[in-house]
Write a protein that holds these residues in place. Sequence first.
Motif, PDB file in Angstrom:
ATOM      1  N   MET A   1       0.854  -1.203   0.000  1.00  0.00           N
ATOM      2  CA  MET A   1       0.000   0.000   0.000  1.00  0.00           C
ATOM      3  C   MET A   1       0.886   1.249   0.000  1.00  0.00           C
ATOM      4  SD  MET A   1      -3.469   0.472   0.646  1.00  0.00           S
ATOM      5  CE  MET A   1      -3.882  -0.938   1.675  1.00  0.00           C
ATOM      6  N   PRO A   2       0.750   2.124  -1.004  1.00  0.00           N
ATOM      7  CA  PRO A   2       1.582   3.335  -1.013  1.00  0.00           C
ATOM      8  C   PRO A   2       1.134   4.307   0.078  1.00  0.00           C
ATOM      9  CG  PRO A   2       0.053   3.335  -2.891  1.00  0.00           C
ATOM     10  CD  PRO A   2      -0.167   2.042  -2.153  1.00  0.00           C
ATOM     11  N   LEU A   3       2.053   4.663   0.977  1.00  0.00           N
ATOM     12  CA  LEU A   3       1.732   5.594   2.064  1.00  0.00           C
ATOM     13  C   LEU A   3       2.255   6.983   1.729  1.00  0.00           C
ATOM     14  CD1 LEU A   3       2.321   4.014   5.565  1.00  0.00           C
ATOM     15  CD2 LEU A   3       0.191   4.491   4.383  1.00  0.00           C
ATOM     16  N   HIS A   4       1.431   7.986   1.966  1.00  0.00           N
ATOM     17  CA  HIS A   4       1.843   9.369   1.777  1.00  0.00           C
ATOM     18  C   HIS A   4       2.689   9.797   2.980  1.00  0.00           C
ATOM     19  CE1 HIS A   4       1.475  13.732   1.283  1.00  0.00           C
ATOM     20  NE2 HIS A   4       1.054  13.506   0.062  1.00  0.00           N
ATOM     21  N   ALA A   7       0.897  11.013   5.880  1.00  0.00           N
ATOM     22  CA  ALA A   7       0.117  10.057   6.668  1.00  0.00           C
ATOM     23  C   ALA A   7       0.734   9.839   8.039  1.00  0.00           C
ATOM     24  CB  ALA A   7       0.034   8.722   5.936  1.00  0.00           C
ATOM     25  N   LEU A  10       0.382   6.569   9.573  1.00  0.00           N
ATOM     26  CA  LEU A  10      -0.978   6.229  10.033  1.00  0.00           C
ATOM     27  C   LEU A  10      -1.078   6.196  11.557  1.00  0.00           C
ATOM     28  CD1 LEU A  10      -2.006   3.377   7.551  1.00  0.00           C
ATOM     29  CD2 LEU A  10      -2.224   5.849   7.277  1.00  0.00           C
TER      30      LEU A  10
ATOM     31  N   PRO B  94      -1.570   7.710  -2.954  1.00  0.00           N
ATOM     32  CA  PRO B  94      -1.085   7.331  -1.619  1.00  0.00           C
ATOM     33  C   PRO B  94      -2.189   7.336  -0.566  1.00  0.00           C
ATOM     34  CG  PRO B  94      -0.252   9.509  -2.271  1.00  0.00           C
ATOM     35  CD  PRO B  94      -1.174   9.061  -3.364  1.00  0.00           C
ATOM     36  N   LEU B  95      -2.063   6.420   0.380  1.00  0.00           N
ATOM     37  CA  LEU B  95      -2.997   6.375   1.511  1.00  0.00           C
ATOM     38  C   LEU B  95      -2.542   7.372   2.575  1.00  0.00           C
ATOM     39  CD1 LEU B  95      -5.466   4.850   2.712  1.00  0.00           C
ATOM     40  CD2 LEU B  95      -3.833   3.336   3.830  1.00  0.00           C
ATOM     41  N   LEU B  96      -3.459   8.235   2.987  1.00  0.00           N
ATOM     42  CA  LEU B  96      -3.142   9.275   3.971  1.00  0.00           C
ATOM     43  C   LEU B  96      -3.557   8.883   5.384  1.00  0.00           C
ATOM     44  CD1 LEU B  96      -4.377  12.493   2.164  1.00  0.00           C
ATOM     45  CD2 LEU B  96      -2.077  12.130   3.048  1.00  0.00           C
TER      46      LEU B  96
END
Lengths: 276, 276
Positions: A1-4, A7, A10, B94-96
């Motif tokens: 999963m590409p994470l910003h 983020a 998370l 991207p996942l934030l």
Amino acid sequence: MPLHPGARGLADDAAQLDGLVLTSDTIVEGVHYRPADPPESVGWKLAAVNLSDLAAKGAAPAGCLLNHALTGDGGWDRAFLTGLGEALERYGMPLLGGDTVSLPAGAPRVMTLTAIGRAGPRVPERGGARAGDVLWVTGAIGGAGAGLAGAPAFLERYLRPLPRLAEGVALARQVHAMMDVSDGLLLDAARMAEASGLAATIALDAVPLPPGYSGTAEQAATAGDDYELLFALPPGVEPAVPATRIGGFAAGRGLTLSLHGAPRPLPASLGYTHGG
Amino acid sequence: MPLHPGARGLADDAAQLDGLVLTSDTIVEGVHYRPADPPESVGWKLAAVNLSDLAAKGAAPAGCLLNHALTGDGGWDRAFLTGLGEALERYGMPLLGGDTVSLPAGAPRVMTLTAIGRAGPRVPERGGARAGDVLWVTGAIGGAGAGLAGAPAFLERYLRPLPRLAEGVALARQVHAMMDVSDGLLLDAARMAEASGLAATIALDAVPLPPGYSGTAEQAATAGDDYELLFALPPGVEPAVPATRIGGFAAGRGLTLSLHGAPRPLPASLGYTHGG
């Protein structure tokens, strides 16, 4: 999963993007609220919990998206939207859009609000506390828990929490770390310590209880839903808004408690986890 | 309820804020997907339907928030996240952040994705078509519906739709109006006409069907889930990406159909509404 990068792994309650702070909270019937709770209060609360996440980041409301689930009870839905609208109006949060779906008959309601705020000059993290910092909390702790437990004088605090948006904006310029108290003071303080890589101590006798509260400080500090702001300030710095000094941070790990100067063991539960 | 001007009266699929385009879609087990669908494909689809809304606005993926509901089946959840992650990776989204909640045992899953895109120089509206404009659609229509109905060759089109992000960016500079085809070509074209205050006509014989499709054009045009782009261009303007001319707009109201030049009555259902 590409994470910003915004983020923050998370691990925080809100993300950042282009000067905006974004947060999203889902509430589930029977998990985050009681099926018999007044629908106006459920709507109010969905707005309040998201606004409280923005408050902890010192962000000003910019817009929100509602994901609403219909279950065929039009009266409930209208009352829910009324309560939601009252909270959005009170805190100047415009509705931008969202989605409405129908749930199969008998399914518990699941509603999501995504709140977007404009970041101020500084956006505090949960994990920014430093050794030597003092731990503070706004307002009083335990009222919402007493309301949930049935105390009529405190029911409104449980049903219609008041997010600390103005306080969050003022405090964001000062604090090393900040978060809102949603799941219990002890649990959230332990999370701040963990995220900061430090040990935290809390003096239970210093925890501010609301007038008329008849429980113990430990009961208050392990109940949730207060939506006050918990923050770390360097020693000697007075907070810009009324708040109570309840403990501090030091090198190490974990949370320790005291009562009138004597150590107190940690309770079996530090707060409320919604099973997520 | 305070409405933001960027909400466009909640009549569009996406809102605008500070140069960003925001959209949020919720999927419900048994409503938007079948309980037996592979969980990877459910995750893919949740990403794809939101990315398709950004495509219709000509926006580039910037970040997203996931509101995930756990029901105690860890294997399902992992596979769902795998499929979601594949789609986000493929389209550079991207996942934030987001939220994870637990649902009571037996409750249908309810998952929300909020997608944020960066707006290009122009953000097309659904309601911007003008009298005399030509109606176009990208790709082919009906494949996802055939897959849902059981045709093995088309199953992948139903399970893993491919949002037209690059096409959306290119078309956004040209079009008078644009939206994605999520609920059926006829239903969505009727919505574009209604939002534009115009009448639309569609030549059923012009509707592009996928190779090997064995249904009628009317079946294709009333099935959903294709996630192609539907758009209005002035006469004489060729679209920047491959597309098919299927009709046009004129003064008036409503949708009319033709087949090889002869009028055709509207089918009883123009498409699929998810009960919302």
